[in-house]
Structure formats: C-alpha cells, structure tokens
Scaffold this motif. Structure first.
Motif, PDB file in Angstrom:
ATOM      1  N   ALA A  72       9.415  33.412   9.960  1.00  0.00           N
ATOM      2  CA  ALA A  72       9.948  34.629  10.247  1.00  0.00           C
ATOM      3  C   ALA A  72      11.219  34.563  11.015  1.00  0.00           C
ATOM      4  O   ALA A  72      12.305  35.081  10.901  1.00  0.00           O
ATOM      5  N   ASP A  73      11.162  33.499  11.945  1.00  0.00           N
ATOM      6  CA  ASP A  73      12.244  33.386  12.996  1.00  0.00           C
ATOM      7  C   ASP A  73      13.346  32.316  12.286  1.00  0.00           C
ATOM      8  O   ASP A  73      14.258  32.600  12.227  1.00  0.00           O
ATOM      9  N   ARG A  74      12.842  31.617  11.291  1.00  0.00           N
ATOM     10  CA  ARG A  74      13.645  30.639  10.673  1.00  0.00           C
ATOM     11  C   ARG A  74      14.706  31.461   9.719  1.00  0.00           C
ATOM     12  O   ARG A  74      15.822  31.312   9.497  1.00  0.00           O
ATOM     13  N   HIS A  75      13.982  32.743   9.182  1.00  0.00           N
ATOM     14  CA  HIS A  75      14.818  33.610   8.463  1.00  0.00           C
ATOM     15  C   HIS A  75      14.996  34.951   9.052  1.00  0.00           C
ATOM     16  O   HIS A  75      14.607  36.011   8.481  1.00  0.00           O
ATOM     17  N   LEU A  76      15.439  34.843  10.355  1.00  0.00           N
ATOM     18  CA  LEU A  76      15.679  36.202  11.128  1.00  0.00           C
ATOM     19  C   LEU A  76      16.620  37.445  10.424  1.00  0.00           C
ATOM     20  O   LEU A  76      16.170  38.384  10.542  1.00  0.00           O
ATOM     21  N   ASP A  77      17.172  36.799   9.482  1.00  0.00           N
ATOM     22  CA  ASP A  77      18.489  37.754   8.829  1.00  0.00           C
ATOM     23  C   ASP A  77      17.768  38.590   7.840  1.00  0.00           C
ATOM     24  O   ASP A  77      17.989  39.658   7.535  1.00  0.00           O
ATOM     25  N   LYS A  78      16.126  38.155   7.397  1.00  0.00           N
ATOM     26  CA  LYS A  78      15.677  39.000   6.614  1.00  0.00           C
ATOM     27  C   LYS A  78      14.721  40.234   7.341  1.00  0.00           C
ATOM     28  O   LYS A  78      14.221  40.828   6.686  1.00  0.00           O
ATOM     29  N   GLY A  79      14.835  40.188   8.502  1.00  0.00           N
ATOM     30  CA  GLY A  79      14.181  41.210   9.467  1.00  0.00           C
ATOM     31  C   GLY A  79      12.851  41.402   9.530  1.00  0.00           C
ATOM     32  O   GLY A  79      12.437  42.413   9.795  1.00  0.00           O
ATOM     33  N   LEU A  80      12.164  40.288   9.329  1.00  0.00           N
ATOM     34  CA  LEU A  80      10.651  40.196   9.618  1.00  0.00           C
ATOM     35  C   LEU A  80      10.037  39.966  10.687  1.00  0.00           C
ATOM     36  O   LEU A  80       8.861  39.854  11.056  1.00  0.00           O
ATOM     37  N   ALA A  81      11.023  39.530  11.829  1.00  0.00           N
ATOM     38  CA  ALA A  81      10.831  39.419  13.262  1.00  0.00           C
ATOM     39  C   ALA A  81      11.710  39.998  14.094  1.00  0.00           C
ATOM     40  O   ALA A  81      12.924  40.110  13.689  1.00  0.00           O
ATOM     41  N   PRO A  82      11.296  40.704  15.129  1.00  0.00           N
ATOM     42  CA  PRO A  82      12.200  41.327  16.217  1.00  0.00           C
ATOM     43  C   PRO A  82      13.313  40.201  16.669  1.00  0.00           C
ATOM     44  O   PRO A  82      12.899  39.097  16.863  1.00  0.00           O
ATOM     45  N   VAL A 140      -8.404  48.491  19.424  1.00  0.00           N
ATOM     46  CA  VAL A 140      -7.063  48.015  20.016  1.00  0.00           C
ATOM     47  C   VAL A 140      -5.859  47.848  18.889  1.00  0.00           C
ATOM     48  O   VAL A 140      -4.734  48.464  19.380  1.00  0.00           O
ATOM     49  N   LEU A 141      -6.205  47.771  17.617  1.00  0.00           N
ATOM     50  CA  LEU A 141      -5.243  47.659  16.569  1.00  0.00           C
ATOM     51  C   LEU A 141      -4.808  49.166  16.314  1.00  0.00           C
ATOM     52  O   LEU A 141      -3.604  49.460  16.057  1.00  0.00           O
ATOM     53  N   ALA A 142      -5.859  50.121  16.172  1.00  0.00           N
ATOM     54  CA  ALA A 142      -5.660  51.551  16.148  1.00  0.00           C
ATOM     55  C   ALA A 142      -4.774  52.104  16.965  1.00  0.00           C
ATOM     56  O   ALA A 142      -3.712  52.717  16.792  1.00  0.00           O
ATOM     57  N   GLU A 143      -5.162  51.701  18.428  1.00  0.00           N
ATOM     58  CA  GLU A 143      -4.142  52.320  19.471  1.00  0.00           C
ATOM     59  C   GLU A 143      -2.728  51.751  19.397  1.00  0.00           C
ATOM     60  O   GLU A 143      -1.983  52.286  19.505  1.00  0.00           O
ATOM     61  N   GLY A 144      -2.627  50.331  19.098  1.00  0.00           N
ATOM     62  CA  GLY A 144      -1.283  49.563  18.743  1.00  0.00           C
ATOM     63  C   GLY A 144      -0.383  50.199  17.889  1.00  0.00           C
ATOM     64  O   GLY A 144       0.635  50.582  17.926  1.00  0.00           O
ATOM     65  N   LEU A 145      -1.424  50.623  16.900  1.00  0.00           N
ATOM     66  CA  LEU A 145      -0.626  51.293  15.716  1.00  0.00           C
ATOM     67  C   LEU A 145      -0.086  52.905  16.196  1.00  0.00           C
ATOM     68  O   LEU A 145       0.939  53.061  15.725  1.00  0.00           O
ATOM     69  N   GLY A 146      -1.064  53.538  16.619  1.00  0.00           N
ATOM     70  CA  GLY A 146      -0.742  54.944  16.901  1.00  0.00           C
ATOM     71  C   GLY A 146      -0.301  55.563  15.609  1.00  0.00           C
ATOM     72  O   GLY A 146      -0.929  55.680  14.608  1.00  0.00           O
ATOM     73  N   ASP A 147       0.563  56.454  15.733  1.00  0.00           N
ATOM     74  CA  ASP A 147       1.099  56.962  14.704  1.00  0.00           C
ATOM     75  C   ASP A 147       2.405  56.637  13.713  1.00  0.00           C
ATOM     76  O   ASP A 147       3.170  57.233  13.073  1.00  0.00           O
ATOM     77  N   ASP A 154       8.926  51.208  13.045  1.00  0.00           N
ATOM     78  CA  ASP A 154       9.163  51.862  11.723  1.00  0.00           C
ATOM     79  C   ASP A 154       9.396  50.770  10.729  1.00  0.00           C
ATOM     80  O   ASP A 154       9.426  50.867   9.270  1.00  0.00           O
ATOM     81  N   ALA A 155       9.804  49.410  11.261  1.00  0.00           N
ATOM     82  CA  ALA A 155       9.907  48.335  10.285  1.00  0.00           C
ATOM     83  C   ALA A 155       8.816  47.625  10.183  1.00  0.00           C
ATOM     84  O   ALA A 155       8.164  47.121  11.120  1.00  0.00           O
ATOM     85  N   PHE A 156       8.597  47.105   8.982  1.00  0.00           N
ATOM     86  CA  PHE A 156       7.562  46.111   8.644  1.00  0.00           C
ATOM     87  C   PHE A 156       7.747  44.816   9.133  1.00  0.00           C
ATOM     88  O   PHE A 156       9.245  44.321   8.917  1.00  0.00           O
TER      89      PHE A 156
END
Ligand code: GSH
Length: 201
Positions: A72-82, A140-147, A154-156
């Motif tokens: 994801a970092d190597r292809h940061l331009d694809k927007g799959l990592a902050p 933990v995952l549910a709280e992390g996800l929230g709404d 908003d971004a996958f």
C-alpha cells in the motif's frame, strides 16, 4: 513480483490487496493443505512453511500484514494507505498489527480445535478461552468502525482488507456475532470487485 499463495488462507489478503491496487504479479500456488509448504525449496523462502511469501526486488517478505503495509505504501498514489503525515496513520498501523497479533490467533485456535484437528487432539478449554478473546476483538473492531463505512473513515484502505478478512474468517469459523454494523461492513467489503478478483484462485 511473485506471491506464494494458497486460496482461503492469509495469503488471500495479499491477493485481494494486489487486485485493489491493480498491480501485475505472478502467483505461485503452494498447497499448504497438502504439505507443500514443508518442502525444502519452499522452506528456503519461509522457514515456517507458511503462506504468504512475496518475492520482490530480490527480497522475500513474510507476514500478510507486513506485505500489505509494504504494497500500500509502495503504491501510495492508489490511495489505499493514509499519507505518511496523516493523523490516520496511527490507527492504520494499529489495525494492521491488531488483526494478525490479536484477532487471528483467537480465530485460528477456534478453527483448529473445532474443525481441522482430529477429535482426540482438540482442546475444548482453548476453544472457550479463544471465543472469549474473539468476542473482545469484535467489540474493539465494532467500536473502531463506529458509524463509518470503513475502518479509517470514508475511504477504503489496506486496513479494511486485513480487518474484513479477519471477520470473514470468523464467519467461516461460525463465531461471527450479530453486530449489524460489523456484518454490513463485511458484506460491503466482500462486494468490492477487488475482493472477488483476489479470491478467484
Ligand atoms: N502471521 C502469518 C501467518 C501465516 C500462516 O499461518 N499461514 C497459514 C495459512 S493461513 C499457513 O501457511 N499454514 C501452513 C502450515 O501451517 O503448514 C501471516 O499473517 O502471514
């Protein structure tokens, strides 16, 4: 770039992310269920005999989350990592490590001791303690996800590949709880074209 892969295992995370990133790659199938991971040639890549292993730029990278972080970092331009300076980076790292370090071992123990191991080797007490751990993971995952639609907002991202694959594994192990937000999150993730491509073999 060559991914050593067995469908329906943790290498599926990497395959899914490669599909999301649209990165050309070669796939070498290692049938770990038939013991191919234990062959000496493969153990030179991964001494544990596990998938995934990624051969890239003359190196071998092990560990599904580490490989996903790298790609994801190597292809940061694809927007799959902050972005590196984004405040989302901290939680991104958290989820990429939380899943393999804390969630996967719980689900793995449940699966082995309810399905994969011969009956005489199964440990019911381990299943019970692992189920308790998994229930905390879900909270933990549910709280992390929230709404939010995705774990970081908003971004996958690659974190959704890792988190959703863990939830999918829990569903397969029959321990996924009823939380409607987690369930619809998993459905949303599974509907992505990258998910389908990444799980096609
Ligand atoms: N922490 C590692 C775990 C890898 C792992 O355990 N892979 C399993 C499949 S999900 C495997 O290859 N098992 C083969 C074996 O146990 O012989 C990762 O996330 O990559």
């Amino acid at each position: 770039m060559k991914l050593h892969h067995q469908p329906m295992t943790r290498s599926s995370r990497v395959r899914w992310l490669l599909a999301e990133l649209d990165v050309p790659h070669e796939v070498a199938h290692v049938d770990v269920f038939m013991g191919e991971g234990r062959k000496p040639e493969y153990r030179q890549l991964n001494p544990h005999g596990y998938v995934p292993a990624l051969e890239v730029d003359g190196q071998v990278i092990l560990e599904s989350s580490a490989i996903c972080l790298f790609l994801a970092d190597r292809h940061l331009d694809k927007g799959l990592a902050p972005a590196h300076d984004s405040p989302l980076r901290a939680k991104y790292y958290q989820w990429m490590v939380y899943v393999p370090a804390t969630c996967d071992p719980a689900v793995e123990a449940i699966m082995f001791h309810t399905r994969f191991l011969p009956e005489e080797k199964r440990l019911p007490a381990l299943v019970e303690s692992s189920k308790k751990k998994w229930r905390i993971c879900e909270r933990v995952l549910a709280e992390g996800l929230g709404d939010k639609p995705w774990i970081l907002g908003d971004a996958f991202s690659a974190a959704d590949v890792v988190v959703a694959s863990s939830l999918g594994w829990a569903r397969f192990a029959d321990v996924l709880g009823e939380d409607p937000k987690l369930r619809s999150y998993l459905e949303r993730a599974c509907m992505r074209p990258g998910f389908t491509a990444g799980h096609s073999g």
